[in-house]
Design a protein around this motif. Sequence first.
Motif, PDB file in Angstrom:
ATOM      1  N   PHE A  11       0.725  -1.309   0.105  1.00 33.01           N
ATOM      2  CA  PHE A  11      -0.014   0.019   0.032  1.00 33.01           C
ATOM      3  C   PHE A  11       0.987   1.257   0.131  1.00 33.01           C
ATOM      4  CE2 PHE A  11      -2.280   2.958   3.299  1.00 33.01           C
ATOM      5  CZ  PHE A  11      -3.041   3.455   2.205  1.00 33.01           C
ATOM      6  N   ILE A  12       1.682   1.369   0.959  1.00 37.14           N
ATOM      7  CA  ILE A  12       2.273   2.709   1.101  1.00 37.14           C
ATOM      8  C   ILE A  12       3.466   2.791   0.035  1.00 37.14           C
ATOM      9  CG2 ILE A  12       3.635   4.203   2.676  1.00 37.14           C
ATOM     10  CD1 ILE A  12       1.975   3.170   5.227  1.00 37.14           C
ATOM     11  N   PHE A  30      11.639  -3.909  -4.594  1.00 42.35           N
ATOM     12  CA  PHE A  30      12.189  -5.104  -3.913  1.00 42.35           C
ATOM     13  C   PHE A  30      10.892  -5.624  -2.846  1.00 42.35           C
ATOM     14  CE2 PHE A  30      14.188  -8.152  -0.995  1.00 42.35           C
ATOM     15  CZ  PHE A  30      15.169  -8.823  -1.862  1.00 42.35           C
ATOM     16  N   SER A  34       4.513 -11.440  -0.729  1.00 38.68           N
ATOM     17  CA  SER A  34       3.776 -11.970   0.270  1.00 38.68           C
ATOM     18  C   SER A  34       2.279 -11.171   0.314  1.00 38.68           C
ATOM     19  CB  SER A  34       4.337 -12.041   1.621  1.00 38.68           C
ATOM     20  OG  SER A  34       4.760 -10.948   2.072  1.00 38.68           O
ATOM     21  N   GLY A  36       2.017  -8.032  -1.374  1.00 38.27           N
ATOM     22  CA  GLY A  36       2.267  -6.787  -2.322  1.00 38.27           C
ATOM     23  C   GLY A  36       1.324  -7.244  -3.888  1.00 38.27           C
ATOM     24  N   ASP A  50      13.198 -11.834  -1.187  1.00 36.94           N
ATOM     25  CA  ASP A  50      12.882 -11.838   0.279  1.00 36.94           C
ATOM     26  C   ASP A  50      14.054 -11.083   1.084  1.00 36.94           C
ATOM     27  OD1 ASP A  50      12.229 -12.571   2.954  1.00 36.94           O
ATOM     28  OD2 ASP A  50      10.733 -13.945   1.877  1.00 36.94           O
ATOM     29  N   LEU A  72      10.149  -0.226   3.510  1.00 37.97           N
ATOM     30  CA  LEU A  72       8.949  -0.469   4.067  1.00 37.97           C
ATOM     31  C   LEU A  72       8.456  -1.966   4.435  1.00 37.97           C
ATOM     32  CD1 LEU A  72       8.483   1.656   1.037  1.00 37.97           C
ATOM     33  CD2 LEU A  72       6.772   2.496   2.809  1.00 37.97           C
ATOM     34  N   ALA A  73       9.140  -2.925   4.022  1.00 37.36           N
ATOM     35  CA  ALA A  73       8.587  -4.389   4.185  1.00 37.36           C
ATOM     36  C   ALA A  73       8.630  -4.690   5.469  1.00 37.36           C
ATOM     37  CB  ALA A  73       9.719  -5.069   3.147  1.00 37.36           C
ATOM     38  N   ILE A  76       2.292  -6.376   9.135  1.00 40.80           N
ATOM     39  CA  ILE A  76       1.862  -5.242   9.678  1.00 40.80           C
ATOM     40  C   ILE A  76       0.717  -5.349  10.590  1.00 40.80           C
ATOM     41  CG2 ILE A  76       2.821  -3.982   7.447  1.00 40.80           C
ATOM     42  CD1 ILE A  76      -0.439  -3.943   6.821  1.00 40.80           C
ATOM     43  N   ILE A  95      14.699  -8.909   9.353  1.00 41.27           N
ATOM     44  CA  ILE A  95      14.897  -8.642   7.848  1.00 41.27           C
ATOM     45  C   ILE A  95      15.676  -7.189   7.750  1.00 41.27           C
ATOM     46  CG2 ILE A  95      13.066  -9.769   7.145  1.00 41.27           C
ATOM     47  CD1 ILE A  95      11.489  -7.153   6.786  1.00 41.27           C
ATOM     48  N   SER A 114      10.379   2.721   7.492  1.00 42.89           N
ATOM     49  CA  SER A 114       8.811   2.908   8.036  1.00 42.89           C
ATOM     50  C   SER A 114       8.760   2.757   9.314  1.00 42.89           C
ATOM     51  CB  SER A 114       8.038   1.963   7.247  1.00 42.89           C
ATOM     52  OG  SER A 114       7.975   2.237   5.825  1.00 42.89           O
ATOM     53  N   PHE A 168       1.622   7.987  11.565  1.00 41.07           N
ATOM     54  CA  PHE A 168       0.294   7.697  12.220  1.00 41.07           C
ATOM     55  C   PHE A 168      -0.340   6.629  11.406  1.00 41.07           C
ATOM     56  CE2 PHE A 168       0.763   9.733  16.575  1.00 41.07           C
ATOM     57  CZ  PHE A 168       2.237   9.923  16.344  1.00 41.07           C
ATOM     58  N   HIS A 183      -5.415  -4.186   1.549  1.00 40.83           N
ATOM     59  CA  HIS A 183      -4.905  -5.489   2.511  1.00 40.83           C
ATOM     60  C   HIS A 183      -5.707  -6.504   2.688  1.00 40.83           C
ATOM     61  CE1 HIS A 183      -2.707  -1.561   4.428  1.00 40.83           C
ATOM     62  NE2 HIS A 183      -1.650  -2.313   3.800  1.00 40.83           N
TER      63      HIS A 183
END
Length: 330
Positions: A11-12, A30, A34, A36, A50, A72-73, A76, A95, A114, A168, A183
């Motif tokens: 998303f982001i 990259f 999983s 994306g 990965d 960002l990976a 979440i 990671i 992130s 946020f 998501h």
Amino acid sequence: MKILICGGAGFIGSHVAKAIRTAGHVPVVFDNMSAGHQWAVQWGDLVKGDLLNRTEIETALREHKIEAVVQLAGSINVGESMKDPGKYFRNNFSITVNLLEAMDAVGVNLLVFSSTAAVYGIPETSPIPEDAAKAPINPYGEAKYFVERLLDWYTKARGFRCLALRYFNAAGADPDAQIGEMHSPETHLIPLVIYGALGTRPPVKVFGTDYPTADGTAVRDYIHVSDLARAHALGVEYLSRGGQSTAVNLGSGEGISVMDVLKAVEKVSGKPVPHELFERRAGDPPHLVAKSDLARQVLGWKPERSDIETIVRDAWVWSEKALREGLYSE
Ligand SMILES: NC(=O)c1ccc[n+]([C@@H]2O[C@H](COP(=O)([O-])OP(=O)(O)OC[C@H]3O[C@@H](n4cnc5c(N)ncnc54)[C@H](O)[C@@H]3O)[C@@H](O)[C@H]2O)c1
């Protein structure tokens, strides 16, 4: 600059790829796919790989002659992290250890990361300044805070320059509706409300109506994903001109209640939002709003689309398109 965007099919990350391209740089995504989406990768090459595999990341850095990285990976879902902490330390903290080692090995030392408001846990004050106590209350927030500490050590020990962006509530969608949030499972309020109004999801559950807030429902700080994305492009530029490692909040500074969100969706769509009221959920803070002037000072960034009506309008247009084009998944 050539910038590797780890998690750039999400998303982001997909909005970050667009913002980085718009700012005149070359994004390379990259992602292990999983969570994306192929359709979300529109602004640069996709390397399927990965971050758990250090060789894959090192090869991508070398082959694409990468000069800076946006990380960002990760996993979440806060609720899942309470049940499976190992997954969250592995797929957020470990990671990023791999990534930093690979970057060090190839001589790339600029990183935008992130992070999250979850590093603050249940804050004593709101709006929350960056120097507020870090007291995460779940493995997701703790693993993100571990990464922030790791970045400090790579700054001291290996000469890295790193920027942690504490988001946020990321929300909204690309104003051109080329990409948006998808998501699976979805846990974020705005898509749950929108798909509830569109009739593809059950009524929205509102948890807690007796908080010490104006209407009794919990207050959060929603930040438009395009505003967030722009901050990453500015962040890479800040680091590349010698900016020092630091951490900044990214929020609008506006407190929006759950009921405000429902009303905004009703106003934008002209449809009623079916919802049900429940008791408070354990661990949900009543009020989480960013103090966000540091990002303005450090990056010259300010939100431009983060009023709740614009966020909801962009998300609504995207959600209708996602349903029409078969991109929607529960
Ligand atoms: N969405 C929010 O409101 C919010 C708030 C605070 C922080 N964040 C952070 O922002 C980042 C992006 O969030 P999002 O909402 O875009 O999530 P997302 O799930 O849409 O994107 C994450 C991407 O990372 C990829 N990925 C996961 N593990 C990987 C691995 N081991 N190797 C390579 N790729 C991997 C996934 O396939 C996915 O494309 C996350 O780190 C999240 O913790 C998000």
